[in-house]
Design an enzyme around this catalytic site. Structure first.
Site, PDB file in Angstrom:
ATOM      1  N   CYS A   1       0.858  -1.168   0.000  1.00 11.49           N
ATOM      2  CA  CYS A   1       0.000   0.000   0.000  1.00 11.49           C
ATOM      3  C   CYS A   1       0.901   1.227   0.000  1.00 11.49           C
ATOM      4  CB  CYS A   1      -0.874   0.059   1.255  1.00 11.49           C
ATOM      5  SG  CYS A   1      -1.922  -1.376   1.492  1.00 11.49           S
TER       6      CYS A   1
ATOM      7  N   ARG B   1       1.281   1.572  -6.008  1.00  9.18           N
ATOM      8  CA  ARG B   1       1.440   0.659  -4.868  1.00  9.18           C
ATOM      9  C   ARG B   1       0.115   0.004  -4.478  1.00  9.18           C
ATOM     10  NH1 ARG B   1       6.322   1.723  -2.254  1.00  9.18           N
ATOM     11  NH2 ARG B   1       5.588   0.604  -0.433  1.00  9.18           N
TER      12      ARG B   1
ATOM     13  N   TRP C   1      -4.045  -1.589  -1.312  1.00  8.12           N
ATOM     14  CA  TRP C   1      -4.086  -2.841  -2.058  1.00  8.12           C
ATOM     15  C   TRP C   1      -4.426  -3.901  -1.030  1.00  8.12           C
ATOM     16  CZ3 TRP C   1      -4.247  -3.883  -7.060  1.00  8.12           C
ATOM     17  CH2 TRP C   1      -4.115  -5.216  -7.463  1.00  8.12           C
TER      18      TRP C   1
ATOM     19  N   ASN D   1       0.861   0.824   6.128  1.00  4.88           N
ATOM     20  CA  ASN D   1       1.274  -0.091   5.068  1.00  4.88           C
ATOM     21  C   ASN D   1       2.073  -1.193   5.735  1.00  4.88           C
ATOM     22  OD1 ASN D   1       2.395  -1.333   2.784  1.00  4.88           O
ATOM     23  ND2 ASN D   1       4.070   0.151   2.693  1.00  4.88           N
ATOM     24  N   GLY D   2       1.670  -2.455   5.504  1.00  3.85           N
ATOM     25  CA  GLY D   2       2.366  -3.573   6.134  1.00  3.85           C
ATOM     26  C   GLY D   2       1.353  -4.556   6.684  1.00  3.85           C
TER      27      GLY D   2
ATOM     28  N   GLU E   1       1.816 -18.641 -25.715  1.00  2.85           N
ATOM     29  CA  GLU E   1       1.922 -17.497 -24.811  1.00  2.85           C
ATOM     30  C   GLU E   1       3.250 -16.758 -25.059  1.00  2.85           C
ATOM     31  OE1 GLU E   1       0.753 -15.437 -22.877  1.00  2.85           O
ATOM     32  OE2 GLU E   1       2.344 -14.839 -21.485  1.00  2.85           O
TER      33      GLU E   1
ATOM     34  N   LYS F   1       4.019 -12.847 -26.244  1.00  6.98           N
ATOM     35  CA  LYS F   1       4.921 -11.916 -25.560  1.00  6.98           C
ATOM     36  C   LYS F   1       5.812 -11.228 -26.592  1.00  6.98           C
ATOM     37  CE  LYS F   1       3.656 -11.736 -21.698  1.00  6.98           C
ATOM     38  NZ  LYS F   1       2.441 -12.254 -22.125  1.00  6.98           N
TER      39      LYS F   1
ATOM     40  N   GLU G   1       3.763  -8.654 -28.558  1.00  8.48           N
ATOM     41  CA  GLU G   1       3.277  -7.462 -27.862  1.00  8.48           C
ATOM     42  C   GLU G   1       4.407  -6.536 -27.454  1.00  8.48           C
ATOM     43  OE1 GLU G   1       0.229  -8.609 -24.863  1.00  8.48           O
ATOM     44  OE2 GLU G   1       1.722  -9.984 -24.091  1.00  8.48           O
TER      45      GLU G   1
ATOM     46  N   HIS H   1       2.832 -29.988 -41.450  1.00  7.57           N
ATOM     47  CA  HIS H   1       1.616 -29.933 -42.258  1.00  7.57           C
ATOM     48  C   HIS H   1       1.426 -28.546 -42.864  1.00  7.57           C
ATOM     49  CE1 HIS H   1       0.538 -33.904 -40.794  1.00  7.57           C
ATOM     50  NE2 HIS H   1       0.958 -33.478 -39.613  1.00  7.57           N
TER      51      HIS H   1
ATOM     52  N   LYS I   1      -3.596  -1.683 -20.505  1.00  4.36           N
ATOM     53  CA  LYS I   1      -3.476  -2.697 -19.460  1.00  4.36           C
ATOM     54  C   LYS I   1      -4.739  -3.546 -19.366  1.00  4.36           C
ATOM     55  CE  LYS I   1      -1.648  -5.070 -16.264  1.00  4.36           C
ATOM     56  NZ  LYS I   1      -0.673  -6.048 -16.733  1.00  4.36           N
TER      57      LYS I   1
END
Lengths: 402, 607
Positions: B2, B27, B75, B101-102, B477, B481, B484, B500, B602
């Protein structure tokens, strides 16, 4: 914050240039390496610098004294005996006061952009000792680091054997260290690696990852790589208003400095650098990554490609200089050719004492030390090393030592 | 993680304070709040769920006034994303307000004690106990500083704390232990923040607090003392020179690399997710007659990998559909379960798929990283990833976390389905436990080789990424990457598919990467190598990602990245990390805009 720059080393592999100058006094992209470093430090907000000199110290003291154009205060420290990084640092110990942090820079490393700003930013996150780390193709030559949580370096392995299969980040020769580090150095009798290990164990060392290009100028061909790295940052041409051009073709980022005399018919393909007061004769062809130092003369019809010509040098007419480095005050006679490849197009190998060194390059020309004189109509073999001040008669093909 | 901030001044600082937490949003951004002190009047607290701008609009931040205050960007870790759980928290008598925070590890004990003393709690957070504790001590000691320090001494865990009180309206009390906190010294105000992006716009002069220290900050002074002894510490003022984004990247050149390096921790977080949640979903998956897994982009490949794990270890082949195609392909009814994967929980296509499933009365579930997101709120069964905020547009750590969670589900289903024994499941789980160490080893020891290969081949415009079995979704995947972040064309396909048709493309301008399983998976290993031979025979460049093997036979690769031996169950994840670095270094060599690639966002919240 102050900076400590280590520029005392002899450049063990930098022959033929090391006999007459320290590595930081090698020009790339038209500027001496030391000037790049000083500017970087200054731009990062550092205005006091302690410079340890040792090998050919006068060159550095003369070049940087009395006043640096940036206004950086420079204090010189003589290393005396050249006995390693740690001992060189200890000579500067009394320049720093307890509790103070300083930036330590190995003066023969070169980066594409400002590594000092980046490490200082990383440092200010935690206010703890920080080391810049980077990736290189030759990681086995440097200290390989292991990163743990929160970018703390947990382990350093010095110069691991190739077999070990390590492709780690390596120490990039730029640190932010506390004054107390001198204590660790003293305890380890001036052994830098041991002192860093102490620091990791007793305190902590955080990493700042350098993601841009990085180069340690160790071998003469690294000068060419450094030159390319610098010139790759150039986006546009810059021609000084004093320069007159007639019937000159310019392509790409070509930088021409004050008072350069460019004759008709020259073709200049950038990136390229033409220093102040230099002369480029009729019909000269400069191909990409050529750097011509101040007051140098390139004779009529010469072709230059991927090469660094130091200041005050003459390249006679109808010569070809490719993939080569030519020192200061060199006189190359007319019609001299550098050969820049082997006949079977394989990697050029260079003899250094008894060992063969692989440059990792398929095209490599000659390396000509300061003040050498090469007679007219010579052919210099691929990978030739011409010692500083050597005189080669006319019409005498010069063998590479191999 | 946080973010906390605070400002002490004589002038109105409310706007600056909102700016501070906006800069700290990286954060945490699921909720936020501010507390302003106006003399000895009651403290004004405004907080809610959402980003700083959303909460600002809801709670009218622009109307607030005050010359001293604290703020918080949250968060969630303890307690859901709700208005009550958002910081700042206030004591019963409204005399103290706090942001933190913590994690306070002994908060349940402290809470029990305080409840007995009659304190009333309005949130489920660990933070709230601190403010009640300070209030309690203040009743006895009649000194804010002594009450604050006494409370701090009772806390176990990690913290960065900022406290304001109407009893001493000109002061901010703050303290740190294992969570970052620094003080900024300005001309007309002093600041505190989790990092300097909280106040860099206003001052560059900062003082760092160290673990176990607290500070009292006023508009024109600050002092630092030890929590344990109360002795005063003198600390020099430092000049900061830097842009806030640099702080947020914490010594890494890009968020993408930072997030790749966070993966060992993220795997651990995925393993720490309560088993009940995993089991709950496993039961749904087994009870329903059909299981769909859906996602789009990277999460579609995560779903596909999950499909292979389900098939191989749980004897069940779920339907996997890209969420943008879900409406056109899925036959959903009340006997179906639909599992959606999304980092943000706001992906438009996946939300649409879920709504469709809900309208057909299917049971819905989701693996999501952002608590309180639309998806998190709408599904019947939610598994939160605990991956921390992912800032880089390109997903790395969040995708790996989803894969691990899916693997855990697979093991539960496998046991219930009698496909694997409990003992086997335990072994596999232990193997996942080896992942953090193994990933760390790859990051430490292989980065240089991957970097060299990426540099050498950065001019190649076309890549094939090949794999068989579980390595096929990994190949897809990894190809994504490359596309993008490096803007290089890459195609992921099963290596058996190659002959083939696609094999006609192989020449010196097309590179291939082949994901090779460990030797123990004999059949898969041999089939993969035979595909490799096909490429070699046509003179194409082939990079093999492979594991150390005992046999001495030379492998048909042009270059190879050899990883230390690893159990087959976790091997695909390790190879994916290699491919992440390959794309990253290709992109840095090509000087791409790593964290914000062109044309990408995002969370894709549009159709």
């Amino acid at each position: 914050m102050k900076a400590l720059l280590l520029a005392g080393g002899r450049g063990a592999h930098m022959a033929p240039f090391s006999s007459t100058r320290p590595n930081p006094m090698i020009p790339v992209g038209g500027r001496y390496v030391i000037d790049r470093t000083v500017s970087m430090l200054y731009e990062a907000g550092i205005n006091s610098m302690k410079l340890v000199v040792g090998h050919r110290p006068q060159m550095l003291t003369k070049h940087l004294s009395p006043e640096h154009p940036t206004g950086m205060a420079i204090h010189f420290i003589d290393q005396g005996k050249q006995n390693g990084i740690g001992k060189a640092m200890l000579k500067a110990r009394d320049q720093f006061s307890p509790g103070e942090h300083f930036v330590l820079v190995y003066a023969d490393t070169l980066t594409a952009s400002n590594i000092i700003s980046v490490i200082l930013q990383s440092f200010s996150l935690h206010n703890e000792p920080t080391a810049a780390i980077c990736l290189t193709r030759s990681g086995e030559k440097y200290g390989n680091v292991y990163l743990g949580k929160d970018m703390k370096i947990t382990k350093i392995i010095e110069k691991p054997k190739l077999k070990a299969g390590l492709g780690n980040y390596v120490l990039a020769g730029v640190f932010v260290l506390p004054e107390a580090f001198f204590g660790f150095l003293e305890k380890s009798k001036g052994n830098m690696e041991a002192a860093l290990k102490h620091l990791i164990k007793k305190q902590s060392l955080r990493a700042s990852i350098w993601g841009d290009d990085w180069l340690d100028m160790a071998y003469p061909w690294d000068i060419l790589k450094a030159n390319q790295m610098v010139m790759d940052q150039w986006k546009e041409a810059a021609i000084h208003q004093s320069v007159e051009l007639s019937n000159t073709k310019i392509k790409g980022p070509v930088r021409i400095c004050e008072g350069a005399d460019i004759r008709a018919g020259a073709v200049l393909e950038g990136p390229a650098y033409i220093g102040p007061g230099s002369f480029i004769g009729h019909n000269v062809l400069l191909r990409p990554y050529t750097s011509v130092g101040a007051n140098s003369v390139i004779g009529h019809g010469a072709e230059l490609k991927n090469c660094v010509i130091f200041p005050e040098t003459v390249v006679g007419r109808l010569s070809f200089i490719g993939d080569s480095v030519v020192g200061e005050g060199v006189d190359i006679g007319a019609g001299t050719m550098t050969i820049n490849r082997t006949i079977d197009k394989k990697e050029v190998k260079i003899k250094e004492g008894r060992t063969l060194v692989r440059a990792g390059l398929n095209k490599l020309g000659a390396f000509i030390g300061d003040g050498a004189v090469i007679g007219a109509s010579n052919i210099l073999d691929a990978g030739s090393m011409v010692q500083a001040g050597k005189k080669i008669p006319h019409n005498c093909s010069y063998p590479a030592k191999r | 993680m946080c973010g906390i901030a605070g400002i002490a001044s004589l002038e109105d600082i409310s706007e600056r304070l909102v700016g501070s937490i906006r800069n700290l949003e990286y954060r945490g951004y699921d909720s936020c709040g501010i507390a302003l002190v106006n003399g000895s009047k009651a403290i004004r607290v405004s907080k809610n769920i959402g980003t700083v701008d959303e909460v600002g609009a809801k709670e009218n931040f622009s109307k607030l006034k005050g010359s001293l205050g604290i703020a918080h960007a949250r968060w969630a870790t303890h307690g859901k994303v709700t208005k009550a759980n958002a910081h700042p928290h206030t004591s019963c008598g409204k005399g103290f307000s706090i942001t933190h925070n913590g994690i306070i590890s002994n908060y349940t004990n402290i809470k029990a004690g305080l409840l007995k003393l009659g304190h009333k709690f309005s949130s489920e957070t660990d933070t709230e106990v601190i403010v009640h504790l300070v209030e309690e001590y203040y009743k006895k000691l009649k000194s804010v500083e002594q009450a604050f320090v006494s409370a701090l001494r009772d806390l176990d865990g990690s913290f960065a704390i900022a406290l304001v009180t109407k009893h001493e309206p000109g002061r901010i009390y703050c303290a740190r232990f294992e969570s970052p906190l620094l003080i900024g010294l300005g001309d007309d105000a002093n600041y505190i923040g989790s990092d300097f992006s909280a106040f860099i716009q206003h001052t560059k002069n900062a003082v760092f607090l160290e673990d176990g220290e607290y500070s009292i900050v006023t508009h024109d002074s600050h002092c630092i003392k030890r929590i344990s002894t109360g002795e005063t510490v003198s600390r020099p003022v430092q000049e900061l020179k830097w842009d806030p984004e640099m702080a947020q990247k914490g010594g890494f050149p890009h968020y993408m690399l930072k997030e790749i390096y966070e993966q060992p921790q993220i795997v651990q977080n995925a393993l720490d997710i309560d088993r009940k949640l995993i089991l709950g979903f496993a039961k749904i998956a087994l009870e329903k007659s059909r299981l769909y897994i859906t996602g789009v982009g990277t999460t579609f490949y995560v779903a596909q990998l999950g499909q292979y794990y389900f098939s191989q270890y749980a004897g069940l082949t779920p339907m996997v559909i890209s969420s943008d195609e879900f409406r056109f392909l899925a036959q959903v009814d009340k006997n179906c379960a639909v599992l959606a994967l999304s980092q943000s929980g706001e992906t438009y296509d996946t939300l649409t798929a879920l709504r469709h499933a809900k309208s057909m009365k299917a049971t819905t579930a989701a693996i999501v990283n952002v608590m309180g997101s639309s998806m998190a709120r709408m599904v019947d069964h939610l598994i939160l990833q605990q991956s921390g905020p992912e800032i880089c547009v390109i997903s790395t750590k969040a995708a790996l976390s989803q894969m691990i969670i899916l693997a855990r589900v697979v093991l539960e289903v496998g046991v219930m389905n009698k496909r694997i024994t409990l003992k086997q499941a335990k072994t596999f789980e232990k193997e996942i436990g080896q992942l953090p160490g193994a990933i760390e080893k790859i990051l430490n020891e292989k980065s240089g080789f991957i970097h060299s290969i990426a540099k050498t081949h950065s001019k190649i415009r076309h890549w094939l990424f090949l794999g068989r079995g579980r390595y096929y979704p990994i190949a897809r995947e990894s190809a994504l990457k490359m596309k993008e972040v490096a803007y290089v064309h890459a195609e992921g396909m099963p290596s058996g598919f190659l002959k083939h048709g696609t094999i006609a493309l192989i020449d010196d301008r097309l590179n291939s990467v082949i994901f090779t399983p460990p030797e123990e998976e004999k059949q898969l290993y041999e089939l993969t190598l035979s595909s490799a031979e096909e490429i070699k025979a046509r003179g194409g460049y082939l990079l093999g990602i492979t594991f150390k093997s005992r046999s001495k036979e030379p492998l048909p690769f042009t270059d190879q990245i050899v990883l230390p031996e690893a159990p087959p169950f976790i091997a695909p994840f390790l190879e994916m990390v290699v491919a992440q670095l390959l794309s990253y270094f290709t992109a840095t060599t090509l000087k791409r805009n790593i964290d914000r690639p062109r044309s990408l966002a995002k969370s894709v919240t549009v159709a």
